[in-house]
Design a protein around this motif. Structure first.
Motif, mmCIF file in Angstrom:
data_model
loop_
_atom_site.group_PDB
_atom_site.id
_atom_site.type_symbol
_atom_site.label_atom_id
_atom_site.label_comp_id
_atom_site.label_asym_id
_atom_site.label_seq_id
_atom_site.Cartn_x
_atom_site.Cartn_y
_atom_site.Cartn_z
ATOM 1 N N PHE A 28 -0.554 4.057 12.482
ATOM 2 C CA PHE A 28 -0.266 2.712 12.236
ATOM 3 C C PHE A 28 -0.864 1.867 13.490
ATOM 4 O O PHE A 28 -0.436 2.062 14.500
ATOM 5 C CB PHE A 28 1.219 2.375 12.168
ATOM 6 C CG PHE A 28 1.236 0.911 11.727
ATOM 7 C CD1 PHE A 28 0.970 0.225 10.704
ATOM 8 C CD2 PHE A 28 1.706 0.092 12.844
ATOM 9 C CE1 PHE A 28 1.040 -1.212 10.442
ATOM 10 C CE2 PHE A 28 1.781 -1.286 12.681
ATOM 11 C CZ PHE A 28 1.483 -2.020 11.332
ATOM 12 N N PHE A 75 5.757 -1.471 7.307
ATOM 13 C CA PHE A 75 5.193 -0.437 7.089
ATOM 14 C C PHE A 75 6.247 0.744 7.159
ATOM 15 O O PHE A 75 6.591 0.770 8.513
ATOM 16 C CB PHE A 75 3.719 -0.126 7.540
ATOM 17 C CG PHE A 75 2.533 -0.733 6.671
ATOM 18 C CD1 PHE A 75 2.685 -1.899 6.433
ATOM 19 C CD2 PHE A 75 1.558 0.163 6.436
ATOM 20 C CE1 PHE A 75 1.335 -2.506 5.725
ATOM 21 C CE2 PHE A 75 0.583 -0.420 5.698
ATOM 22 C CZ PHE A 75 0.475 -1.890 5.483
ATOM 23 N N ASN A 90 -3.257 3.439 8.749
ATOM 24 C CA ASN A 90 -3.146 2.153 8.288
ATOM 25 C C ASN A 90 -3.722 1.578 9.543
ATOM 26 O O ASN A 90 -2.964 1.310 10.583
ATOM 27 C CB ASN A 90 -1.787 1.731 7.695
ATOM 28 C CG ASN A 90 -1.612 2.319 6.455
ATOM 29 O OD1 ASN A 90 -1.964 2.107 5.503
ATOM 30 N ND2 ASN A 90 -0.747 3.461 6.415
ATOM 31 N N ARG A 116 -6.983 6.162 4.549
ATOM 32 C CA ARG A 116 -7.213 5.150 5.636
ATOM 33 C C ARG A 116 -7.190 3.965 4.850
ATOM 34 O O ARG A 116 -8.256 3.625 4.076
ATOM 35 C CB ARG A 116 -8.363 5.438 6.637
ATOM 36 C CG ARG A 116 -8.477 4.327 7.791
ATOM 37 C CD ARG A 116 -9.490 4.699 8.555
ATOM 38 N NE ARG A 116 -9.894 3.468 9.283
ATOM 39 C CZ ARG A 116 -9.809 3.064 10.423
ATOM 40 N NH1 ARG A 116 -9.113 4.039 11.244
ATOM 41 N NH2 ARG A 116 -10.312 1.858 11.119
ATOM 42 N N ALA A 117 -6.435 2.907 5.062
ATOM 43 C CA ALA A 117 -6.719 1.751 4.476
ATOM 44 C C ALA A 117 -6.879 0.560 5.588
ATOM 45 O O ALA A 117 -5.873 0.602 6.847
ATOM 46 C CB ALA A 117 -5.432 1.350 3.757
ATOM 47 N N SER A 169 0.640 5.195 0.031
ATOM 48 C CA SER A 169 -0.073 6.519 0.111
ATOM 49 C C SER A 169 0.723 7.745 -0.227
ATOM 50 O O SER A 169 1.548 7.873 0.735
ATOM 51 C CB SER A 169 -0.785 6.498 1.391
ATOM 52 O OG SER A 169 -1.464 5.065 1.701
ATOM 53 N N THR A 212 -3.897 -2.439 10.221
ATOM 54 C CA THR A 212 -3.565 -3.961 9.468
ATOM 55 C C THR A 212 -3.809 -4.927 10.718
ATOM 56 O O THR A 212 -3.779 -5.121 11.839
ATOM 57 C CB THR A 212 -1.962 -4.093 9.173
ATOM 58 O OG1 THR A 212 -1.389 -4.006 10.295
ATOM 59 C CG2 THR A 212 -1.674 -2.856 8.352
ATOM 60 N N TYR A 258 0.957 -1.136 0.078
ATOM 61 C CA TYR A 258 0.162 -0.058 -0.004
ATOM 62 C C TYR A 258 0.884 1.182 0.123
ATOM 63 O O TYR A 258 1.681 1.553 0.765
ATOM 64 C CB TYR A 258 -0.949 -0.131 1.328
ATOM 65 C CG TYR A 258 -2.013 -0.749 0.909
ATOM 66 C CD1 TYR A 258 -1.812 -2.437 1.293
ATOM 67 C CD2 TYR A 258 -3.329 -0.528 0.784
ATOM 68 C CE1 TYR A 258 -2.914 -3.253 1.069
ATOM 69 C CE2 TYR A 258 -4.419 -1.415 0.391
ATOM 70 C CZ TYR A 258 -4.151 -2.816 0.548
ATOM 71 O OH TYR A 258 -5.272 -3.707 0.394
ATOM 72 N N GLY A 277 3.843 -1.450 3.255
ATOM 73 C CA GLY A 277 3.343 -0.304 3.123
ATOM 74 C C GLY A 277 4.293 0.659 3.228
ATOM 75 O O GLY A 277 5.392 0.927 3.618
ATOM 76 N N TYR A 279 4.142 5.407 2.910
ATOM 77 C CA TYR A 279 3.319 6.483 3.102
ATOM 78 C C TYR A 279 4.095 7.652 3.484
ATOM 79 O O TYR A 279 5.116 7.711 4.254
ATOM 80 C CB TYR A 279 2.064 6.394 4.138
ATOM 81 C CG TYR A 279 2.367 5.845 5.653
ATOM 82 C CD1 TYR A 279 2.466 4.667 5.656
ATOM 83 C CD2 TYR A 279 2.933 6.691 6.653
ATOM 84 C CE1 TYR A 279 3.021 3.982 6.994
ATOM 85 C CE2 TYR A 279 3.244 6.300 7.948
ATOM 86 C CZ TYR A 279 3.434 5.005 7.954
ATOM 87 O OH TYR A 279 3.862 4.545 9.173
#
Lengths: 450, 254
Positions: free
Chosen positions: A341, A329, A312, A282-283, A275, A314, A273, A300, A302
């Motif tokens: 996160f 990430f 994020n 928002r994921a 970003s 997860t 991901y 990830g 970002y």
């Protein structure tokens, strides 16, 4: 490619009512099954309040403040284009700058407007079409999977997606069919003030191999726009799936994704991901390892600047024994950018011999930036290897000085170090061409902000 | 007489964080093309001197001056000093994960020349320099110093020295951590670069004399407790090796 019908005027929609669902499903001549799905989802959506910061997973993202659902009208239907040349200029530029593609599908606002699938792939049984079309043409395949991984109970916005999605992408790769070159899915928002609700369903049958790059984009929009997404990705036994989401929306967009991936026996899933765009992104990504031998890599990246806010959430959900997962990430925060996160490794009681790791690292590049990192473990089996690590730190002065001492000016030196920081994430993506594209995305994002 | 390339006068510097004075009045003069060695026991301040010349932010100059071709560098940022011709070969080269050697070199050359270097010329030059230093070409794509052995790190410093073509090379304990084979390669590299570029001045900072078996200095300076207490020709290094630093210390205080 024939999803044309009377456009709905904004006055009819906007507030995401039940009547709106009825209209939508009737207009699209959907089956009862799909209609009921939508209605059920709407009931959950209507009953679920907007998440407040009292909820643990929304603690650092005050979505009530950041988003007013009644501020948007429904994204409009768009007519299909013959080929990529007919796409909106901004979207076309994205398509042009991307590397090779096995096939392409583009959704603009409410509609899939472009779909290309080479004959040789179609001949092998690969299906790549809008989800709307797939629901009509391949009802059994869609019903078997759609709505089983992302359900309305996955939260307010998953319910919203399930009730109001339009267009959507469906990719089906039959047993043992292996496609090395990625499929490209584009989701483009053409207009401010609207809500676009795309959707993705990927089914890789046993032994299949497939990569999907989904790019989300828009120009900088004068008005706020809402993007609600949900992806369901299934990797059956020994399938290998790589899914990359590149969120490059223009400023003004609020993007909320609820994605669920399921790995079968000996299956391997890699997700990345990225970003860099939107105001708020928002994921909520969960990978379920449902059979032994499955492996998931969750990656990830970002980069927030200005007032951007990235979140994020997860979950590495170990249901079966002898499975492994690895999460990395990394984020960089500049100006007053913020990131959240919150990651969980959950090991179910039967999931013995689990290997699961989780790492989140954040670089704070200015005094006003902030990163909140909340790694967590929930382990109910006793024979497992699990760890998590989280850091929030500043740039290493010695690294910067080393580059300065080579004559590299400070802004560039900082950029290089940050760039290098993300290298660890990108080098794990098993798609060389896409990796190079993402390096350029990172470079471009860092260029003006540092 | 021509302006000295480097002139350091009464240099005082302290650790910025806690005000501990490390350099207590260093005087040094280096002409273009000369090789000088600064020797001294651990903690004498010789490594600090190299960092202060390059403008490391951890140190603050409280008195004196550093002149490069007659111009003070004290108000210049480290990158400006580098572009003015100062190169520091680090005692402990820093690891920069995710940034390749080639990327670092290309970025540095672009900054120095103020224009994009031709990618093919660059590749050719880099490969040539790597061959000279007996480095595997695959090194160019590896992250800077990341996972390099001690010898590889030092060779990488010399590679950068060769590529960046400074007028003043400050070599901070380049010999430390090298076995004899690596030391030979590294010093041969320095000698080749020096032979190509006669005007480059070299300031070798070293604890041991052994590096000077391969690179012959024009002058040797002994640094103790933040000052240069004695200077002489190449033979001074041999004398130090034989008699130790206490000998100079005693002689000076006597």
């Amino acid at each position: 490619m024939s999803d044309t019908s009377t456009a709905i005027t904004p006055a009819d929609v906007g507030v995401f009512t039940r009547d709106q669902v009825e209209m939508l499903t009737a207009r699209k001549l959907e089956t009862d099954w799909l209609r009921e799905q939508r209605m059920r989802a709407h009931a959950v959506f209507a009953d679920t309040p907007m998440p407040s910061t009292r909820l643990e997973d929304w603690r650092y993202t005050d979505i009530k403040k950041l988003l007013r659902l009644d501020a948007f009208s429904f994204a409009e239907e768009r007519v299909p284009v013959g080929d990529a040349e007919g796409l909106l200029a901004g979207l076309r530029a994205r398509v042009d700058e991307a590397g090779e593609a096995s096939a392409r599908l583009a959704q603009v606002d409410a509609s899939v407007v472009l779909r290309e699938l080479p004959d040789d792939l179609a001949a092998q049984g690969v299906i790549f079409t809008s989800l709307e079309a797939a629901a009509r043409e391949h009802p059994e395949l869609v019903q078997k999977h759609f709505g089983t991984a992302v359900t309305p109970d996955d939260g307010k916005f998953a319910a919203l997606s399930s009730a109001f999605w339009t267009g959507g992408a469906f990719l089906y790769v039959p047993k043992d069919v292996q496609v090395e070159v990625p499929f490209r899915v584009y989701r483009w928002i053409g207009e401010g003030g609207t809500a676009a609700l795309g959707r993705l369903l990927v089914v890789a049958e046993a032994g299949a191999r497939v990569a999907v790059v989904e790019e989300l984009g828009s120009d900088d929009l004068g008005k706020a726009a809402l993007s609600v997404g949900a992806a369901e990705i299934f990797a059956d036994d020994s399938a290998v799936v790589v899914y990359t989401q590149v969120q490059r929306y223009g400023r003004g967009v609020v993007h909320l994704a609820t994605d669920r991936l399921v790995a079968g026996r000996d299956a391997k899933i890699t997700t990345l991901y990225t970003s860099v765009g939107a105001d708020v992104s928002r994921a909520d990504v969960q990978c379920r390892l449902v059979a032994p031998g499955s492996h998931v890599d969750m990656l990830g990246l970002y980069i927030a600047d200005g007032t951007q806010h990235f979140d994020n959430q997860t979950l590495q959900d170990h249901v079966a024994p002898h499975a492994s997962s690895n999460l990395l990430f990394k984020g960089a925060l500049n100006d007053t950018g913020r990131s959240v996160f919150r990651g969980l490794i959950r090991v179910h009681p039967k999931a013995q011999r689990t290997d699961a790791y989780q790492t989140n690292r954040n670089l704070i590049l200015s005094d006003g930036a902030r990163a909140d990192s909340l790694p967590n473990l929930e382990i109910q089996a006793d024979d497992v290897r699990c760890s998590h690590a989280a850091t929030v730190g500043q740039l290493d002065e010695e690294e910067v000085f080393y580059l300065l001492s080579r004559g590299i000016p400070k802004p560039q030196a900082v950029r290089l170090v940050v760039f290098g920081f993300f290298g660890e994430v990108l080098e794990q993506l098993p798609l060389e061409g896409v990796r190079q594209e993402l390096l350029r995305v990172v470079e471009r994002k860092l260029a003006p902000s540092l | 007489m021509a302006e000295p390339l480097l002139k350091i006068t009464n240099l005082h510097a302290e650790i910025a964080e806690d005000g501990t004075e490390i350099l207590k009045g260093v005087d040094l003069q280096l002409n273009a093309g000369e090789i000088h060695a600064i020797m001294g026991p651990n903690g004498s301040g010789k490594s600090t001197l190299s960092k202060v010349i390059s403008g490391h932010p951890a140190y603050e100059v409280t008195d004196g001056d550093i002149l490069l071709r007659g111009e003070s560098v004290l108000d210049m940022q480290p990158d400006e000093r580098a572009r003015a011709g100062v190169f520091l070969a680090f005692q402990y080269p820093v690891e920069i994960p995710g940034v390749s050697v080639a990327n670092l070199m290309r970025t540095a050359l672009n900054a120095k020349r103020g224009e994009e270097v031709d990618i093919f010329d660059f590749q050719e030059e880099l490969e040539g320099r790597m061959a000279m230093l007996e480095m595997d070409p695959a090194f160019a794509q590896r992250s800077v110093n990341d996972g390099f052995s001690g010898g590889e790190k030092k060779r990488n410093e010399i590679l950068q020295l060769a590529m960046l073509e400074p007028t003043l090379a400050v070599m901070d304990e380049t010999d430390s951590g090298l076995d004899i084979d690596a030391l030979k390669i590294v010093t041969a590299g320095i000698n080749k670069i020096k032979a190509e570029r006669q005007d480059m001045a070299v300031l070798l900072i070293t604890h041991y004399q052994r590096m000077l078996n391969y690179i012959t200095p024009d002058r040797v300076h002994v640094m103790v407790d933040g000052r240069i207490i004695r200077s002489g020709g190449a033979e001074l290094a041999l004398e130090l090796e034989e008699r130790g630093y206490d000998w100079v210390r005693e002689e000076v205080s006597a």
